[in-house]
Design a protein around this motif. Structure first.
Motif, PDB file in Angstrom:
ATOM      1  N   LYS A 122      -5.342   7.024   7.342  1.00 37.20           N
ATOM      2  CA  LYS A 122      -6.419   6.469   6.526  1.00 37.20           C
ATOM      3  C   LYS A 122      -5.901   5.348   5.636  1.00 37.20           C
ATOM      4  O   LYS A 122      -4.697   5.183   5.446  1.00 37.20           O
ATOM      5  N   GLU A 123      -6.838   4.583   5.113  1.00 32.12           N
ATOM      6  CA  GLU A 123      -6.470   3.470   4.239  1.00 32.12           C
ATOM      7  C   GLU A 123      -6.196   3.972   2.832  1.00 32.12           C
ATOM      8  O   GLU A 123      -6.823   4.922   2.356  1.00 32.12           O
ATOM      9  N   PHE A 124      -5.264   3.320   2.152  1.00 39.68           N
ATOM     10  CA  PHE A 124      -4.988   3.603   0.745  1.00 39.68           C
ATOM     11  C   PHE A 124      -4.390   2.353   0.114  1.00 39.68           C
ATOM     12  O   PHE A 124      -3.857   1.482   0.816  1.00 39.68           O
ATOM     13  N   LYS A 125      -4.520   2.244  -1.179  1.00 36.88           N
ATOM     14  CA  LYS A 125      -3.923   1.143  -1.937  1.00 36.88           C
ATOM     15  C   LYS A 125      -2.714   1.660  -2.705  1.00 36.88           C
ATOM     16  O   LYS A 125      -1.584   1.408  -2.361  1.00 36.88           O
ATOM     17  N   VAL A 175      -2.791  11.403   5.850  1.00 33.78           N
ATOM     18  CA  VAL A 175      -2.658  10.238   4.971  1.00 33.78           C
ATOM     19  C   VAL A 175      -2.323   8.995   5.788  1.00 33.78           C
ATOM     20  O   VAL A 175      -2.863   7.907   5.551  1.00 33.78           O
ATOM     21  N   ASN A 221       0.852  -1.187   0.000  1.00 38.46           N
ATOM     22  CA  ASN A 221       0.000   0.000   0.000  1.00 38.46           C
ATOM     23  C   ASN A 221       0.890   1.242   0.000  1.00 38.46           C
ATOM     24  O   ASN A 221       1.685   1.444   0.923  1.00 38.46           O
ATOM     25  N   LEU A 256     -10.090  12.847  -0.244  1.00 36.86           N
ATOM     26  CA  LEU A 256      -9.758  11.533   0.313  1.00 36.86           C
ATOM     27  C   LEU A 256      -9.144  11.610   1.704  1.00 36.86           C
ATOM     28  O   LEU A 256      -9.312  10.693   2.508  1.00 36.86           O
ATOM     29  N   GLU A 277      -1.930   5.530  -4.265  1.00 36.59           N
ATOM     30  CA  GLU A 277      -2.412   6.885  -4.503  1.00 36.59           C
ATOM     31  C   GLU A 277      -1.258   7.806  -4.865  1.00 36.59           C
ATOM     32  O   GLU A 277      -0.144   7.650  -4.350  1.00 36.59           O
ATOM     33  N   ALA A 331       1.304   5.544  -0.853  1.00 30.80           N
ATOM     34  CA  ALA A 331       0.829   6.891  -1.195  1.00 30.80           C
ATOM     35  C   ALA A 331       2.043   7.719  -1.603  1.00 30.80           C
ATOM     36  O   ALA A 331       2.979   7.886  -0.813  1.00 30.80           O
TER      37      ALA A 331
END
Length: 326
Positions: A236-239, A233, A175, A293, A241, A177
């Motif tokens: 929070k969840e992100f894949k 950032v 994951n 987001l 970004e 960002a």
């Protein structure tokens, strides 16, 4: 409790990030820095003067180009999130020694990813740059804009870093960002960067080297707003970004100089010079994606940020702190 690694954590942005992470109860921070001689080591050590007193902070001197060092670090520590800020910095210097930038910024990023994958650490926040947009004529710059034509080795290395991160996401479900910073400034800014350099030279009655005719524009982003975005950032969840973090306003070079003059109450002597290779005419961040987001809300106007920076500059000068800066 969360344990963070911040590579490049003794630098300008990294040291502020370490402070913000440690301000939240239960967090632990491991700062990695190799104290690259790009500028005086004493400045970086001064950046960490507050956090080094904290029991939930540790500083480990080492190089991200040393895979064995990284493997040992990740093996011996449970890590939740990696902020990867370590890099060779500066557009103009990268033109003189591109290989050093590619080694540190591309291979170094791959080394960090290798260690994360090997030791099952799955959240990476990578420091990219607005320089990846090159001479983009469309404004404001959006994350969906094409970025295949960088105009400096530094910009190319940051774009390559984003691609390396995407490959890791695709192959290993890492994951990631990627954060594109827009001209960050504020207390502890590196001494060779324009705002700090101009402030010092104007204060000392020296002519400042200004490139172009004063009409070039930058989206100057105050350090507190950048840190707000990075911390948001991380929560929070992100894949995968890519996000712009900027002020989403532009300031002409001649106006920037005027704000510094007003804050110092001194008039600048300006040595106007031809535009430099690798420089772009304008940067301007579309921050709508980060706002939507990750609730990113920058709120420092550049004239106010310059005033805060100059206040810090004068206070540190008065105290004779980190005299290497001046």
């Amino acid at each position: 409790m969360k344990r963070f690694i911040v590579t490049g954590g003794a630098g300008f942005i990294g040291s502020h990030l370490c402070e913000a992470l440690l301000a939240e109860a239960g967090n632990e921070v491991i700062c990695i820095d190799n104290f690259d001689p790009y500028y005086d080591r004493r400045i970086k050590e001064g950046n960490l003067s507050v956090v080094r007193k904290k029991t939930n902070f540790s500083l480990i001197e080492g190089n991200i180009n040393d895979q064995d060092f990284l493997d040992d670090l990740f093996k011996n520590n449970r890590i939740d999130v990696v902020f990867h800020l370590a890099a060779k910095a500066g557009v103009r210097p990268s033109i003189q020694c591109p290989n050093e930038y590619y080694e540190a910024n591309i291979n170094g990023t791959q080394n960090v990813i290798n260690a994360m994958v090997k030791h099952n650490v799955n959240r990476l926040i990578f420091a990219s740059s607005s320089s990846v947009y090159g001479s983009n004529s469309k404004v404001p710059f959006s994350e969906s804009d094409p970025v295949e034509l960088p105009i400096s080795p530094y910009a190319a290395s940051k774009r390559a870093g984003e691609l390396v991160c995407y490959v890791a996401h695709h192959l290993y479900n890492l994951n990631v960002a990627c954060i594109r910073f827009f001209t960050v400034y504020g207390p502890r800014q590196r001494p060779e960067m324009a705002i700090h350099k101009f402030t010092n030279m104007i204060d000392n009655g020296l002519p400042i080297p200004a490139f172009g005719d004063g009409s070039t524009e930058r989206d100057y982003t105050y350090i507190d707003d950048i840190i707000q975005g990075l911390v948001n950032v991380s929560k929070k969840e992100f894949k995968y970004e890519i996000l712009n973090l900027g002020e989403s306003e532009t300031t002409k070079l001649k106006d920037l100089i005027y704000y510094i003059e007003k804050s110092l109450r001194k008039e600048a002597k300006i040595n106007w010079m031809p535009s430099q290779m690798g420089d772009v005419d304008k940067t301007y961040a579309d921050i709508s994606r980060a706002a939507e987001l990750f609730d990113y809300r920058p709120n420092t106007k550049v004239k106010d940020g310059i005033s805060k920076f100059v206040e810090w500059y004068l206070e540190n000068k008065k105290k004779n702190v980190a005299e290497a800066v001046f």
